[in-house]
Write an enzyme that holds these catalytic residues in place. Structure first.
Site, mmCIF file in Angstrom:
data_model
loop_
_atom_site.group_PDB
_atom_site.id
_atom_site.type_symbol
_atom_site.label_atom_id
_atom_site.label_comp_id
_atom_site.label_asym_id
_atom_site.label_seq_id
_atom_site.Cartn_x
_atom_site.Cartn_y
_atom_site.Cartn_z
ATOM 1 N N ALA A 107 -4.927 18.413 -11.010
ATOM 2 C CA ALA A 107 -4.240 17.730 -9.906
ATOM 3 C C ALA A 107 -3.446 16.543 -10.429
ATOM 4 C CB ALA A 107 -5.273 17.265 -8.876
ATOM 5 N N TYR A 108 -4.063 15.766 -11.326
ATOM 6 C CA TYR A 108 -3.390 14.574 -11.879
ATOM 7 C C TYR A 108 -2.190 14.982 -12.724
ATOM 8 C CZ TYR A 108 -2.693 10.262 -14.532
ATOM 9 O OH TYR A 108 -2.151 9.139 -15.109
ATOM 10 N N ASP A 168 0.870 -1.177 0.000
ATOM 11 C CA ASP A 168 0.000 0.000 0.000
ATOM 12 C C ASP A 168 0.901 1.219 0.000
ATOM 13 O OD1 ASP A 168 -1.730 2.075 0.437
ATOM 14 O OD2 ASP A 168 -2.663 1.238 2.231
ATOM 15 N N LYS A 225 1.881 14.157 -12.215
ATOM 16 C CA LYS A 225 2.691 13.458 -13.207
ATOM 17 C C LYS A 225 3.864 14.314 -13.702
ATOM 18 C CE LYS A 225 0.637 9.466 -13.136
ATOM 19 N NZ LYS A 225 1.310 8.266 -12.623
#
Length: 276
Positions: A191-192, A61, A196
């Protein structure tokens, strides 16, 4: 001689699952499928066993530091090192999500950037000579780089940016997003995509850091798997998961004493220049 070992994170479905499938066929050694959910991870292993493949399983996790340490201890005790690390695990909020942008910015960047970086910091001491590290990024990183202010574009593409500087920039994005000031601060409205950017630039820095330490042919690259038909893309992508796995697997299996690509951003097995 120790058995060689490849680890793939976030591998119970989607691109990660397909990366494990391909590595089971092509990598000379054991392949460790990791997933947060033990039941889903074991089911994924069973599916691949039906295909005549034999991955191993270990729980991981990203959001739990102790889970990362347990994986490190397992690798150290069982294999004495690590030969391939594919950091595939990540999250993306759906376009339809009603979660506030402040939350999306914090949660997405914590998982995709900070937690992935933590996995690297814990596992990199195990990397053996000729190890390969693949950080699965996205063309979204390049797209949103173009939405940054001129100052931020220059900082994110600075060939001498340090990890501390990068961490500070991603934290600044999260902090300014808490009161919707991120655009004023020059950051993109994704946000993504910002997470990245972090993953792509992190990979370039990691290669420089390893080279500065005199690492023996350890290669780190970021890559874009393409627009793949997965849960993350809400099944909008045109590529199959096996097609999406091709570039990450290419990066994972770069031959020994390879001098190119190293510390690059790869799409369709080719280097994409990191620039705005």
């Amino acid at each position: 001689m120790s058995t060689r070992i490849a680890v793939v994170t976030g591998a119970n479905k989607g691109i990660g699952f397909a990366i494990v499938r391909a590595l089971c066929k092509k990598f000379e050694g054991d392949v460790l499928l990791t997933a947060r959910n033990i039941d889903l991870g074991k089911k994924a292993v069973e599916e691949l066993e039906k295909e005549g493949l034999h991955p191993k399983f270990h729980q991981l996790d990203l959001n739990d530091h102790n889970s990362v340490v347990k994986l490190r201890n397992f690798l150290q005790d069982t294999y004495g090192g690590l030969d391939v690390l594919v950091n595939n695990a990540g999250i993306a909020y759906k376009n339809s999500s009603t979660a506030p942008f402040s939350e999306q910015a914090e949660v997405t960047n914590k998982t995709n950037f900070f937690d992935t970086l933590n996995v690297c910091e814990v596992l990199f001491p195990l990397l053996r000579p000729h190890a390969r590290v693949v950080n699965v990024s996205s063309m979204a990183s390049q797209m949103v780089l173009n939405q940054c202010s001129s100052e931020l574009k220059a900082r994110f593409t600075d060939p001498n940016i340090t990890m501390d500087e990068l961490k500070s920039l991603i934290k600044q994005f999260i902090d300014t997003a808490q009161n919707n000031k991120h655009r004023e601060a020059g950051f993109p409205n994704s946000a993504y995509g910002t997470s990245k950017i972090g993953v792509t630039v992190m990979s370039m820095i990691q290669q420089r850091e390893l080279d500065a330490k005199g690492a023996d042919d350890i290669v780190v690259n970021a890559c874009c798997p393409g627009y793949v038909n997965t849960d993350m893309s809400s099944h909008q992508g045109h590529l199959t998961i096996d097609q999406g796995a091709e570039t990450p697997v290419y990066c994972a299996l770069l031959p020994p004493n390879n001098d190119h690509p190293r510390g690059k951003f790869i799409k369709e097995k080719k280097v994409v220049e990191w620039k705005a």
